[in-house]
Motif scaffolding. Structure first.
Motif, mmCIF file in Angstrom:
data_model
loop_
_atom_site.group_PDB
_atom_site.id
_atom_site.type_symbol
_atom_site.label_atom_id
_atom_site.label_comp_id
_atom_site.label_asym_id
_atom_site.label_seq_id
_atom_site.Cartn_x
_atom_site.Cartn_y
_atom_site.Cartn_z
ATOM 1 N N LYS E 15 0.819 -1.209 0.000
ATOM 2 C CA LYS E 15 0.000 0.000 0.000
ATOM 3 C C LYS E 15 0.848 1.251 0.000
ATOM 4 C CE LYS E 15 -0.464 -0.781 4.916
ATOM 5 N NZ LYS E 15 -1.348 -1.312 5.941
ATOM 6 N N ASP E 16 0.214 2.377 -0.282
ATOM 7 C CA ASP E 16 0.897 3.662 -0.250
ATOM 8 C C ASP E 16 1.435 3.902 1.159
ATOM 9 O OD1 ASP E 16 1.018 6.311 -2.073
ATOM 10 O OD2 ASP E 16 0.750 6.876 0.026
ATOM 11 N N LYS E 18 1.584 6.408 2.904
ATOM 12 C CA LYS E 18 0.748 7.279 3.734
ATOM 13 C C LYS E 18 -0.506 6.571 4.261
ATOM 14 C CE LYS E 18 0.556 11.690 2.558
ATOM 15 N NZ LYS E 18 0.403 12.900 1.726
ATOM 16 N N LEU E 19 -0.607 5.283 3.966
ATOM 17 C CA LEU E 19 -1.767 4.529 4.456
ATOM 18 C C LEU E 19 -1.384 3.592 5.609
ATOM 19 C CD1 LEU E 19 -4.672 4.736 3.277
ATOM 20 C CD2 LEU E 19 -4.278 2.530 2.194
ATOM 21 N N ASN E 71 -4.124 14.311 6.142
ATOM 22 C CA ASN E 71 -3.195 14.265 5.001
ATOM 23 C C ASN E 71 -2.986 12.869 4.421
ATOM 24 O OD1 ASN E 71 -2.702 17.032 5.166
ATOM 25 N ND2 ASN E 71 -1.090 16.739 6.690
ATOM 26 N N ARG E 72 -3.921 11.992 4.668
ATOM 27 C CA ARG E 72 -3.786 10.641 4.125
ATOM 28 C C ARG E 72 -4.748 10.419 2.951
ATOM 29 N NH1 ARG E 72 -2.002 6.118 8.073
ATOM 30 N NH2 ARG E 72 -1.499 7.155 10.022
ATOM 31 N N PRO E 73 -4.411 9.476 2.067
ATOM 32 C CA PRO E 73 -5.296 9.183 0.918
ATOM 33 C C PRO E 73 -6.463 8.306 1.357
ATOM 34 C CG PRO E 73 -3.348 7.814 0.795
ATOM 35 C CD PRO E 73 -3.158 8.702 1.997
ATOM 36 N N CYS E 74 -7.296 8.859 2.180
ATOM 37 C CA CYS E 74 -8.374 8.139 2.853
ATOM 38 C C CYS E 74 -9.651 8.954 2.712
ATOM 39 C CB CYS E 74 -7.971 7.997 4.331
ATOM 40 S SG CYS E 74 -9.315 7.531 5.410
#
Lengths: 97, 97, 97, 97, 97
Positions: E15-16, E18-19, E71-74
Motif C-alpha cells: 500500500k501507499d 501514507k496509508l 493528510n492521508r489518501p483516505c
C-alpha cells in the motif's frame, strides 16, 4: 476519472467573472466497455479536445488542479484525450485504428 | 457542471450567519437533450439568473470559488446563464430563438 | 444544498475528540415538491433546528464552513430553517401558514 | 474507499501537463461480497498494482494525498492491493489462497 | 454522515506509505430505520469500533479531519459509535438495550 465522449459545447455569455475564457464541452459518459450511458457532464476543456473524441474527465476539487481551471467555479475538466484502452488483455478502443 | 432550469427560490430567515445575503434558487436538473430530470438542487445565484432561465451550476468545493460564495457553507452555485448548446452539430437550445 | 425534514437525532458518546459538542440531526431528504424521499443524512445542527422543521443542508467540504463545524470530521450541516419556497410562481411550502 | 478489480489500463498522449507519468488503471467496482458491479473508475496507480488484483481506491480530494498524485487533476487513486477481507468472521477473499 | 454497521475488516500489506497503521473497516450502510442497504464503504477507524457496532462515518475531505487520517489518501472515516437514535419521538436503536 471516467471516460466520456465529447458530443457538443455550451455557450454562456452571462456568467461569473471567474468563468471567462473557458471552453465548455458537453461530455456523455461511457462505461468501460465503451457503451454510452445516460449521464453527462459539462466540463472545461484543458486539452483542446474535439467533437467525437473519447476523453478522460475529472470532477470535484480535482477539476481545479489544471493551470486553466485553478481557483475557478468549475467542477469538471477534460484533461486527456484517450488513445486506447484494454480490458482483460483485449483492446476495447483504439483512436487511430 | 450540469444544466438546470431555475424553477423557484427559497426563503430562510433563521440561518447560519455565513449564509446572509445569498439568493437561493431552486434548480431542476435537465439532461443534455434538455429533458427535465427528477433531481433538483438549491443553489446560490452569482449571475442574477431569472425564473425559467437555463443555467449551469457547479457543486462541492467548486461552488465556493465565486466572489459571492467564498468561505460560505454553500455547496452549489449558479454561475452562468446558458445562451445555447449543440449536440452532434444540432442546436438543442437557443435562448434568443 | 437540498431540502430536508428534521425527523430525529443521534446520540454517540464514543467518538472522535473533534466531534464533541455537535448536535447530530437525522434529516430526511425532500424533493422540490416537498415529497419525502427514501434517502437521509445525519447532519450537524448550526441553527438550532427543531424536529419537524424543513431545513437546508450542505454536504462535503462546504459543511465545514460554519463556525461550528470548522476543521471537524463532519460532512453534512443544517445551516438554515426554510420559511417558504415557490415553484413556477406557486407557493409549495409556508412555515407560518 | 471501495474495493475494485484492476481490469485494464488507459493510454492517453494528448493530456494536461500535470497528468504526465501517471499509470491509469481501469478498475471495476466490487461489492463487499466480492461481486463485480456495473460501475468502474479510471484511477492513478500509486502501488504498482497488476491486472486482476483486488485493490482499494479513494476518490475526490483524498485521491490527491499520495506523493504521486499531489496537486494533479486526478480524482481517483489506487493506494492499496487487498490481501484479504472478512465479513461476519467469514473470509470473503484471500489473495494468496 | 450516514449510519452503518461494522461487518468486517480489510488487510492490505502492499500500500501507499501514507496509508500505514490505519485499521480499515468494512461498513454496510443502514438507512434511518436501521434497515441494511446494499451499499458499503471501507473506512478508517478513528474510534476503535468493534464488529457489529452501529457507527457514523464521514466521507470526502471531511474524512481527513481526524488526527488519525490527516493528510492521508483516505476518503472515509468511522468517527463515532452510535448509542441510540430516534425518529419522530420513537426510539429506533438503543445500543445498551
Amino acid at each position: 476519472m471516467l471516460i466520456g465522449k465529447v458530443v457538443g459545447s455550451v455557450v454562456a455569455s452571462q456568467k461569473d467573472e471567474k468563468l471567462e475564457n473557458l471552453k465548455l464541452l458537453v461530455v456523455q459518459v461511457h462505461d468501460h466497455n465503451n457503451e454510452p450511458q445516460p449521464s453527462y457532464v459539462v466540463a472545461a476543456d484543458s486539452v483542446q479536445a474535439g467533437t467525437g473524441d473519447l476523453v478522460l474527465f475529472a470532477t470535484g476539487s480535482s477539476a481545479r488542479q489544471t493551470t486553466l481551471t485553478e481557483n475557478r467555479p468549475c467542477d469538471a475538466v477534460v484533461m486527456a484525450v484517450v488513445d486506447s484502452w484494454d480490458l482483460g488483455g483485449e483492446n476495447v478502443y483504439e483512436k487511430w485504428a
